[in-house]
Structures are given as structure tokens and as C-alpha cells.
Scaffold this motif. Structure first.
Motif, PDB file in Angstrom:
ATOM      1  N   ARG A 268      31.740   8.273  29.073  1.00 29.20           N
ATOM      2  CA  ARG A 268      30.936   7.549  30.035  1.00 29.20           C
ATOM      3  C   ARG A 268      30.006   6.643  29.499  1.00 29.20           C
ATOM      4  NH1 ARG A 268      25.841   9.318  32.905  1.00 29.20           N
ATOM      5  NH2 ARG A 268      25.510   7.685  34.454  1.00 29.20           N
ATOM      6  N   LYS A 269      29.582   6.903  28.382  1.00 28.33           N
ATOM      7  CA  LYS A 269      28.349   6.263  27.816  1.00 28.33           C
ATOM      8  C   LYS A 269      29.111   4.837  27.210  1.00 28.33           C
ATOM      9  CE  LYS A 269      24.581   5.648  25.025  1.00 28.33           C
ATOM     10  NZ  LYS A 269      24.383   4.303  24.855  1.00 28.33           N
ATOM     11  N   GLU A 270      30.296   4.962  26.623  1.00 27.72           N
ATOM     12  CA  GLU A 270      30.899   3.687  26.337  1.00 27.72           C
ATOM     13  C   GLU A 270      31.044   2.775  27.419  1.00 27.72           C
ATOM     14  OE1 GLU A 270      34.069   4.551  22.739  1.00 27.72           O
ATOM     15  OE2 GLU A 270      34.363   5.987  24.305  1.00 27.72           O
TER      16      GLU A 270
ATOM     17  N   PHE B 279      29.638  -2.252  30.172  1.00 32.50           N
ATOM     18  CA  PHE B 279      29.551  -2.935  31.095  1.00 32.50           C
ATOM     19  C   PHE B 279      28.096  -3.817  30.906  1.00 32.50           C
ATOM     20  CE2 PHE B 279      26.324  -2.421  35.053  1.00 32.50           C
ATOM     21  CZ  PHE B 279      26.949  -3.312  35.954  1.00 32.50           C
ATOM     22  N   LEU B 280      27.223  -3.261  29.866  1.00 33.22           N
ATOM     23  CA  LEU B 280      25.970  -3.915  29.605  1.00 33.22           C
ATOM     24  C   LEU B 280      26.468  -5.155  28.729  1.00 33.22           C
ATOM     25  CD1 LEU B 280      23.200  -4.309  29.027  1.00 33.22           C
ATOM     26  CD2 LEU B 280      23.074  -2.707  27.188  1.00 33.22           C
TER      27      LEU B 280
ATOM     28  N   LYS C 217      17.709  -8.558  34.139  1.00 34.31           N
ATOM     29  CA  LYS C 217      18.791  -8.042  35.115  1.00 34.31           C
ATOM     30  C   LYS C 217      19.875  -7.169  34.686  1.00 34.31           C
ATOM     31  CE  LYS C 217      17.690 -11.705  38.488  1.00 34.31           C
ATOM     32  NZ  LYS C 217      18.498 -12.926  39.156  1.00 34.31           N
ATOM     33  N   ARG C 218      20.232  -7.618  33.410  1.00 34.82           N
ATOM     34  CA  ARG C 218      21.538  -6.609  33.013  1.00 34.82           C
ATOM     35  C   ARG C 218      20.956  -5.229  32.742  1.00 34.82           C
ATOM     36  NH1 ARG C 218      22.058 -10.975  29.000  1.00 34.82           N
ATOM     37  NH2 ARG C 218      21.189 -10.078  26.983  1.00 34.82           N
ATOM     38  N   LYS C 219      19.747  -5.456  32.039  1.00 36.63           N
ATOM     39  CA  LYS C 219      18.981  -3.967  31.743  1.00 36.63           C
ATOM     40  C   LYS C 219      18.975  -3.126  32.852  1.00 36.63           C
ATOM     41  CE  LYS C 219      18.673  -3.657  27.187  1.00 36.63           C
ATOM     42  NZ  LYS C 219      18.883  -2.514  26.172  1.00 36.63           N
ATOM     43  N   ALA C 220      18.417  -3.925  33.894  1.00 40.33           N
ATOM     44  CA  ALA C 220      18.279  -3.072  35.183  1.00 40.33           C
ATOM     45  C   ALA C 220      19.405  -2.541  35.612  1.00 40.33           C
ATOM     46  CB  ALA C 220      17.565  -3.956  36.187  1.00 40.33           C
ATOM     47  N   MET C 221      20.488  -3.263  35.603  1.00 42.14           N
ATOM     48  CA  MET C 221      21.869  -2.755  36.120  1.00 42.14           C
ATOM     49  C   MET C 221      22.553  -1.741  35.240  1.00 42.14           C
ATOM     50  SD  MET C 221      23.311  -6.562  37.036  1.00 42.14           S
ATOM     51  CE  MET C 221      24.850  -6.321  37.947  1.00 42.14           C
ATOM     52  N   TYR C 222      22.289  -1.819  33.877  1.00 43.66           N
ATOM     53  CA  TYR C 222      22.678  -0.755  33.025  1.00 43.66           C
ATOM     54  C   TYR C 222      21.754   0.547  33.384  1.00 43.66           C
ATOM     55  CZ  TYR C 222      23.256   1.630  28.664  1.00 43.66           C
ATOM     56  OH  TYR C 222      23.180   2.619  27.667  1.00 43.66           O
ATOM     57  N   TYR C 223      20.606   0.375  33.305  1.00 39.63           N
ATOM     58  CA  TYR C 223      19.859   1.672  33.695  1.00 39.63           C
ATOM     59  C   TYR C 223      20.504   1.993  35.072  1.00 39.63           C
ATOM     60  CZ  TYR C 223      17.483   1.124  29.171  1.00 39.63           C
ATOM     61  OH  TYR C 223      17.313   1.069  27.755  1.00 39.63           O
TER      62      TYR C 223
ATOM     63  N   GLY D  38      26.600   8.632  37.596  1.00 33.22           N
ATOM     64  CA  GLY D  38      26.976   9.703  36.760  1.00 33.22           C
ATOM     65  C   GLY D  38      28.069  10.504  37.832  1.00 33.22           C
ATOM     66  N   LYS D  39      27.688  10.528  39.341  1.00 31.26           N
ATOM     67  CA  LYS D  39      28.475  11.278  40.296  1.00 31.26           C
ATOM     68  C   LYS D  39      29.890  10.623  40.407  1.00 31.26           C
ATOM     69  CE  LYS D  39      26.549   8.566  44.034  1.00 31.26           C
ATOM     70  NZ  LYS D  39      25.779   7.683  43.280  1.00 31.26           N
ATOM     71  N   ASN D  40      30.135   9.404  39.837  1.00 23.82           N
ATOM     72  CA  ASN D  40      31.268   8.653  40.350  1.00 23.82           C
ATOM     73  C   ASN D  40      32.248   8.845  39.117  1.00 23.82           C
ATOM     74  OD1 ASN D  40      30.673   7.572  42.838  1.00 23.82           O
ATOM     75  ND2 ASN D  40      29.614   6.290  41.815  1.00 23.82           N
TER      76      ASN D  40
END
Length: 142
Positions: A90-92, A97-98, A110-116, A123-125
Motif C-alpha cells: 500500500r505504501k508503494e 501516486f505522489l 497540492k500533491r502533498k495534500a493528495m498524498y496525505y 486504507g479502507k479501499n
């Protein structure tokens, strides 16, 4: 550009999400790791909660990143890592994505906001669907 062109077709809107089919394989690589998303893979691209502020900030960005991320989150997804083909962690998936968001020109904050957002809320997905399991369930009429 480390990814192939994104060729998609809108399939429908289901539960407030626009669903797309991939019409050509999408490949991304960083020179070591490689992701190949198959034709007819269905996803909602980089879905963003429809909260007004969140959507205004990052809605409609990172389509290639979102598609690769959706694929890597599915059960049965593969990642080529050097000479080894394996399932990603999941981390990879989130780290890729980032990286792709940056390659697509999404600004650093914006990419940091999307990443976090995906690190905290997605995780539920993880492995919720199989790779080629469609979003839309076709009804069969006899």
C-alpha cells in the motif's frame, strides 16, 4: 513523460462518481519500477471528496496518478520491480501516486495534500476489489 497517453471513455455516473474505462494500456515507469494498467480497467480517476473546499483545491488533477493508484490498490495488481513481478505494498502504491502527481505538474503542496489524504483515508479501499472487477454491475436479463 514517463507514462503513456491516457485514453479513457466515460462509462457512467454511479453513486456520484464518474466511472471511466481505459481504452489503451497505460504504462508508467521510473526506470526501476513499472506499472501497466490493462485495457478496460474501470476507475474513477483521482476521486476527491465532494466537500467544496477540498474539491476546489485539488479536484480534476492527477488523472494518470489517480488511475495508477486505483489499479495498484486492487487485489491482483502487479508491479515490476527490476526483474521481479510482484504485488505492491500500500505504501508503494501511495508513493507512486505522489511521484506521478509531480510528473503531471501538480504543485508541491497540492500533491502533498493528495498524498496525505490517501495515506490517511484510502486504507479502507486496499484490496477492496479485484483488478478487473467493474465498478458497474451489469444486469443480466434472461
Amino acid at each position: 513523460m514517463p507514462y503513456t497517453p491516457l485514453i479513457i471513455k466515460k462509462v457512467c455516473v454511479q453513486d456520484g462518481k464518474t466511472i471511466f474505462d481505459l481504452h489503451e494500456p497505460l504504462e508508467w515507469t521510473n526506470g526501476v519500477k513499472k506499472v501497466t494498467v490493462p485495457v478496460l480497467f474501470q476507475c474513477d480517476l483521482a476521486s476527491v471528496p465532494r466537500l467544496p473546499l477540498a474539491y476546489l483545491m485539488v479536484g480534476g488533477m492527477g488523472e494518470v496518478g489517480g488511475l495508477c493508484h486505483d489499479y495498484l490498490y486492487r487485489e491482483g495488481a502487479t508491479l515490476i520491480d527490476g526483474l521481479v513481478t510482484r504485488e505492491p505494498t500500500r505504501k508503494e502504491a501511495d508513493d507512486i501516486f505522489l511521484t506521478i502527481l509531480g510528473e503531471e505538474g501538480v504543485s508541491w503542496w497540492k500533491r502533498k495534500a493528495m498524498y496525505y489524504a490517501v495515506r490517511i483515508g484510502a486504507g479502507k479501499n486496499w484490496h477492496k476489489r479485484k483488478v478487473m472487477e467493474p465498478f458497474i454491475q451489469q444486469e443480466v436479463f434472461a
